[in-house]
Design a protein around this motif. Sequence first.
Motif, PDB file in Angstrom:
ATOM      1  N   ASP A 183     -14.062 -67.732  31.724  1.00 28.57           N
ATOM      2  CA  ASP A 183     -13.473 -66.788  30.789  1.00 28.57           C
ATOM      3  C   ASP A 183     -11.972 -67.044  30.785  1.00 28.57           C
ATOM      4  OD1 ASP A 183     -12.401 -64.603  29.442  1.00 28.57           O
ATOM      5  OD2 ASP A 183     -13.944 -63.240  30.160  1.00 28.57           O
ATOM      6  N   ASN A 184     -11.512 -67.766  29.784  1.00 28.00           N
ATOM      7  CA  ASN A 184     -10.096 -68.125  29.752  1.00 28.00           C
ATOM      8  C   ASN A 184      -9.199 -66.889  29.654  1.00 28.00           C
ATOM      9  OD1 ASN A 184     -10.778 -70.797  29.955  1.00 28.00           O
ATOM     10  ND2 ASN A 184     -10.464 -71.258  27.791  1.00 28.00           N
ATOM     11  N   ALA A 185      -9.682 -65.867  28.976  1.00 26.42           N
ATOM     12  CA  ALA A 185      -8.877 -64.651  28.817  1.00 26.42           C
ATOM     13  C   ALA A 185      -8.664 -63.951  30.152  1.00 26.42           C
ATOM     14  CB  ALA A 185      -9.557 -63.709  27.834  1.00 26.42           C
ATOM     15  N   LYS A 186      -9.622 -64.116  31.052  1.00 27.35           N
ATOM     16  CA  LYS A 186      -9.509 -63.492  32.377  1.00 27.35           C
ATOM     17  C   LYS A 186      -9.069 -64.490  33.442  1.00 27.35           C
ATOM     18  CE  LYS A 186     -12.989 -59.930  31.517  1.00 27.35           C
ATOM     19  NZ  LYS A 186     -14.259 -59.307  31.959  1.00 27.35           N
ATOM     20  N   ASN A 187      -8.801 -65.726  33.019  1.00 30.77           N
ATOM     21  CA  ASN A 187      -8.363 -66.771  33.958  1.00 30.77           C
ATOM     22  C   ASN A 187      -9.341 -66.910  35.129  1.00 30.77           C
ATOM     23  OD1 ASN A 187      -6.119 -67.182  32.388  1.00 30.77           O
ATOM     24  ND2 ASN A 187      -4.761 -65.964  33.673  1.00 30.77           N
ATOM     25  N   THR A 188     -10.626 -66.893  34.813  1.00 32.43           N
ATOM     26  CA  THR A 188     -11.631 -66.892  35.871  1.00 32.43           C
ATOM     27  C   THR A 188     -12.758 -67.870  35.573  1.00 32.43           C
ATOM     28  OG1 THR A 188     -11.165 -64.557  36.334  1.00 32.43           O
ATOM     29  CG2 THR A 188     -13.194 -65.462  37.238  1.00 32.43           C
TER      30      THR A 188
END
Length: 118
Positions: free
Chosen positions: A73-78
């Motif tokens: 999840d790029n938005a959550k950097n995870t």
Amino acid sequence: QVQLVESGGDLVQAGGSLRLSCAAPGRILGSYLMGWFRQAPGKEREFVAAISWSGGTTYYADSVKGRFTISKDNAKNTLYLQMNSLKLEDTAVYYCAADLGMWTFDYWGQGTQVTVSS
């Protein structure tokens, strides 16, 4: 330096599920191949799964194919590793890693322990 931080390791019964997470800098997660590796006691570290920078291509070791799913999840950097139908032989320390090119995996996290019990 690139900091990768794994979490989610736990003690779980065989047949159960677990999801590992790896916090990674956004500039890395969205630009490079990311992978999961594991190392069991007395054994060498082995490849588990990897995902391309775009997320469009995934790779799995034969031993986990069909049971584990890598995602991010790029938005959550995870970065994630969903592990289902866990087996005793999945017991290991799991590491996430970032590859800057040529599958050398240049940066590593500290690892998270997964223990599967009978």
